[in-house]
Design a protein around this motif. Structure first.
Motif, PDB file in Angstrom:
ATOM      1  N   SER A   1       0.805  -1.213   0.000  1.00  0.00           N
ATOM      2  CA  SER A   1       0.000   0.000   0.000  1.00  0.00           C
ATOM      3  C   SER A   1       0.841   1.266   0.000  1.00  0.00           C
ATOM      4  O   SER A   1       2.041   1.251   0.231  1.00  0.00           O
ATOM      5  N   SER A   2       0.134   2.399  -0.232  1.00  0.00           N
ATOM      6  CA  SER A   2       0.812   3.684  -0.186  1.00  0.00           C
ATOM      7  C   SER A   2       1.324   3.985   1.208  1.00  0.00           C
ATOM      8  O   SER A   2       2.294   4.714   1.379  1.00  0.00           O
ATOM      9  N   ALA A   3       0.653   3.407   2.232  1.00  0.00           N
ATOM     10  CA  ALA A   3       1.125   3.603   3.603  1.00  0.00           C
ATOM     11  C   ALA A   3       2.522   3.010   3.766  1.00  0.00           C
ATOM     12  O   ALA A   3       3.397   3.592   4.413  1.00  0.00           O
ATOM     13  N   SER A   4       2.751   1.841   3.145  1.00  0.00           N
ATOM     14  CA  SER A   4       4.073   1.226   3.192  1.00  0.00           C
ATOM     15  C   SER A   4       5.088   2.125   2.507  1.00  0.00           C
ATOM     16  O   SER A   4       6.210   2.294   2.973  1.00  0.00           O
ATOM     17  N   ALA A   5       4.688   2.708   1.383  1.00  0.00           N
ATOM     18  CA  ALA A   5       5.591   3.587   0.651  1.00  0.00           C
ATOM     19  C   ALA A   5       5.973   4.794   1.486  1.00  0.00           C
ATOM     20  O   ALA A   5       7.131   5.210   1.519  1.00  0.00           O
ATOM     21  N   ARG A   6       5.005   5.376   2.178  1.00  0.00           N
ATOM     22  CA  ARG A   6       5.281   6.560   2.978  1.00  0.00           C
ATOM     23  C   ARG A   6       6.249   6.258   4.119  1.00  0.00           C
ATOM     24  O   ARG A   6       7.024   7.109   4.543  1.00  0.00           O
ATOM     25  N   ARG A   7       6.203   5.019   4.633  1.00  0.00           N
ATOM     26  CA  ARG A   7       7.133   4.650   5.699  1.00  0.00           C
ATOM     27  C   ARG A   7       8.576   4.716   5.216  1.00  0.00           C
ATOM     28  O   ARG A   7       9.501   4.914   5.982  1.00  0.00           O
ATOM     29  N   TYR A   8       8.762   4.517   3.909  1.00  0.00           N
ATOM     30  CA  TYR A   8      10.109   4.564   3.341  1.00  0.00           C
ATOM     31  C   TYR A   8      10.428   5.924   2.735  1.00  0.00           C
ATOM     32  O   TYR A   8      11.422   6.100   2.030  1.00  0.00           O
ATOM     33  N   GLY A   9       9.550   6.894   3.003  1.00  0.00           N
ATOM     34  CA  GLY A   9       9.824   8.244   2.531  1.00  0.00           C
ATOM     35  C   GLY A   9       9.636   8.423   1.050  1.00  0.00           C
ATOM     36  O   GLY A   9      10.231   9.318   0.440  1.00  0.00           O
TER      37      GLY A   9
ATOM     38  N   THR B   1     -10.421  -3.223  -7.098  1.00  0.00           N
ATOM     39  CA  THR B   1      -9.556  -4.386  -7.275  1.00  0.00           C
ATOM     40  C   THR B   1      -8.107  -3.966  -7.443  1.00  0.00           C
ATOM     41  O   THR B   1      -7.196  -4.621  -6.919  1.00  0.00           O
ATOM     42  N   PHE B   2      -7.855  -2.870  -8.160  1.00  0.00           N
ATOM     43  CA  PHE B   2      -6.498  -2.339  -8.249  1.00  0.00           C
ATOM     44  C   PHE B   2      -5.960  -2.001  -6.853  1.00  0.00           C
ATOM     45  O   PHE B   2      -4.810  -2.297  -6.523  1.00  0.00           O
ATOM     46  N   VAL B   3      -6.807  -1.376  -6.041  1.00  0.00           N
ATOM     47  CA  VAL B   3      -6.395  -1.000  -4.684  1.00  0.00           C
ATOM     48  C   VAL B   3      -6.081  -2.249  -3.856  1.00  0.00           C
ATOM     49  O   VAL B   3      -5.086  -2.283  -3.116  1.00  0.00           O
ATOM     50  N   GLU B   4      -6.915  -3.282  -3.992  1.00  0.00           N
ATOM     51  CA  GLU B   4      -6.686  -4.513  -3.235  1.00  0.00           C
ATOM     52  C   GLU B   4      -5.338  -5.140  -3.564  1.00  0.00           C
ATOM     53  O   GLU B   4      -4.733  -5.801  -2.723  1.00  0.00           O
ATOM     54  N   HIS B   5      -4.874  -4.928  -4.786  1.00  0.00           N
ATOM     55  CA  HIS B   5      -3.579  -5.474  -5.209  1.00  0.00           C
ATOM     56  C   HIS B   5      -2.423  -4.503  -4.957  1.00  0.00           C
ATOM     57  O   HIS B   5      -1.287  -4.799  -5.320  1.00  0.00           O
ATOM     58  N   GLY B   6      -2.733  -3.345  -4.367  1.00  0.00           N
ATOM     59  CA  GLY B   6      -1.682  -2.364  -4.143  1.00  0.00           C
ATOM     60  C   GLY B   6      -1.141  -1.748  -5.413  1.00  0.00           C
ATOM     61  O   GLY B   6       0.006  -1.293  -5.455  1.00  0.00           O
ATOM     62  N   MET B   7      -1.957  -1.692  -6.457  1.00  0.00           N
ATOM     63  CA  MET B   7      -1.486  -1.217  -7.757  1.00  0.00           C
ATOM     64  C   MET B   7      -2.274  -0.004  -8.248  1.00  0.00           C
ATOM     65  O   MET B   7      -2.391   0.227  -9.451  1.00  0.00           O
TER      66      MET B   7
END
Length: 498
Positions: A42-50, A78-84
């Motif tokens: 998710s985008s939350a994961s991305a934000r954790r890495y700056g 469905t795109f969101v569910e796949h993190g894409m």
């Protein structure tokens, strides 16, 4: 190089490409941005890495959905569910609203103003299937670019580029066409576009019709299908003089048997709705102010009206995608069991897709919200994963009418299966419930149930998909709908035990 960048580089080198494009956000030379691979989620994961979400600095988009209806909304989920989705997905719509559950427009949206009518944001997708309500803010939060009121006007397949009405150029990696249908219209030369004539496919259409209903006295509805039945039920709630005109012998001829249609027609008549069957329109007449005053029929008769709703079907919205491949039999864009068109990287879903109806071994185009949802989910799952199973759809249709407050009876029926073959057996008296079974060569092919319990409705798809052998004589002798369903269910169990 930092450990995070080393990890990103190693993963990017190993990521497979789909349709010859990289699953990475396009970059602008003046921007120093990095983008985590899809495996980071998710985008939350991305934000954790700056990492900053992509702002689409140029015209490139990895995934583009054209269309803003049900299919688009479920595809986005469905795109969101796949993190894409975040920074990768763009939706181009001709409407001013985020995708919504379109069936509401001819049902709850048209209820009288004192009967708690449906309104946005109440029916944005994906609430129709019990999912999260995807408001405009939802798309922003998920990093999905929304282009409202800017329909696609052209496509360059070789350059993988879309042109929009405002002049935007969008270069796509994968394109999902979800343009749905447009309402079939009466010719202008017979008055099909006069003030007071309404078609209903979107919120703007529904708002315009409500404005007319607020002032109307006499309403004429042209067409005896889903739109005609649902709009007539709503007009009855407004206590308006309402007449339905259609050329067929009975209501909803493509599904209802004559006997079943008669039951519905009687109920509508009890609620003040009149019918003119077997009629064809010669022209629509207007007064000195240009507003409609009447419908003139080919037999010479005239029916007064100050509001006219046309519900004579719909046409797949294939323009400007004709080059992608049109099915000449059922219309729409030809796709395979994963909704791939003949052009690599281009897909079509929902009403506009002509797809293989696997269980009946024919090509079909289904104009229904259930198919819009399921085809969107199947297509995006196939696009983003290694799943290769083919779409195996069970035809399903339903309608809900007279559901406003104060209605003497709320009507809700469901149909599963195939009604194009065999003989029919009708059980019940409509009040309190009725069922119709389609039997072909001893096998149950389709079943329709009106006013069933939740448990009975849940049984219908199981019956239609199993296609059990049914004793026709026993079914005809069933004393109630409950007994008939029990007989059919027992046939499924007996077949499974063999």
């Amino acid at each position: 190089m930092s450990s995070v960048r080393k990890l990103m580089a190693s993963i990017s080198n190993s990521l497979p490409l789909k349709h010859g494009i990289s699953l990475w956000c396009p970059q602008h030379a003046s921007l120093n941005r990095t983008r985590l691979p899809s495996s980071f989620g998710s985008s939350a994961s991305a934000r954790r890495y700056g990492v900053v979400s992509c702002a689409f600095a140029n015209e490139n988009r990895e995934f583009v959905i054209v269309g803003g209806g049900n299919a688009a909304g479920y595809a986005a989920r469905t795109f969101v569910e796949h993190g894409m989705a975040d920074g990768k997905l763009c939706i181009v719509s001709k409407e001013a609203f985020a995708p919504y559950e379109r069936p509401a427009l001819t049902k709850g949206y048209l209820f009288p103003l004192d009967k708690k009518p449906a309104r946005l944001p109440g029916f944005h997708t994906c609430v129709g299937s019990g999912g999260e309500r995807q408001t405009p803010d939802w798309y922003k939060e998920k990093g999905i670019e929304m282009l409202y009121e800017d329909p696609v006007t052209g496509i360059d397949i070789e350059k993988q580029t879309l042109m929009t009405n405002s002049g935007k150029l969008l270069k796509y990696g994968s394109l999902i066409i979800a343009t749905g249908c447009t309402a079939s219209r009466l010719p202008d030369k017979i008055g099909g576009n006069l003030p007071g004539v309404h078609y209903i496919r979107d919120v703007a259409d529904a708002d315009s019709l409500i404005s007319s209903l607020e002032k109307a006295r006499k309403v004429v509805i042209v067409g005896g299908g889903y739109i005609g039945m649902e709009v007539a039920a709503a007009a009855a709630g407004w206590k308006l003089d309402t007449t339905i005109i259609f050329p067929e012998d009975h209501l909803l001829q493509r599904l209802f048997t004559p006997s079943l249609a008669r039951r519905y027609e009687e109920f509508y008549q009890e609620n003040g709705v009149k019918f003119v069957k077997g009629a064809s329109i010669k022209n629509i007449e207007a007064g000195s102010d240009g507003h409609v005053t009447a419908v003139k029929l080919e037999n010479g008769s005239t029916i007064e009206a100050d509001t006219i709703i046309i519900g004579i079907g719909a046409k797949p919205a294939v323009s400007p995608f004709e080059r992608v491949g049109i099915n000449t039999t059922v219309g729409g864009i030809q796709v395979d069991g994963q909704f791939r068109t003949s052009v690599p990287g281009i897909f079509a879903i929902g009403d506009v897709a002509a797809f293989p109806l696997k269980m009946y071994n024919r090509i079909a185009r289904v104009e229904h919200v259930d198919h819009a949802r399921r085809s969107a989910q199947h297509c995006i799952n196939a696009l983003l994963t290694a799943k290769t199973h083919l779409y195996d759809y069970l035809p399903y249709f339903y309608s809900r009418v007279f559901e406003y407050e104060g209605s003497p009876r709320k009507i809700w029926w469901q149909f599963f299966g195939d009604n194009a073959v065999g003989e029919t057996v009708e059980i019940g008296n409509f009040d309190p419930k009725i069922a119709t079974f389609w039997i072909d060569s001893g096998k149950l092919k389709g079943v329709l149930l009106e006013s069933g319990s939740p448990e009975e409705f849940q049984l219908l798809p199981k019956l239609a998909r199993s296609q059990p052998h049914v004793d026709m004589t026993k079914l005809q002798k069933a004393s109630s709908v409950e007994e008939a369903l029990e007989l059919a269910h027992a046939s499924v169990q007996a077949g499974a035990a063999v």
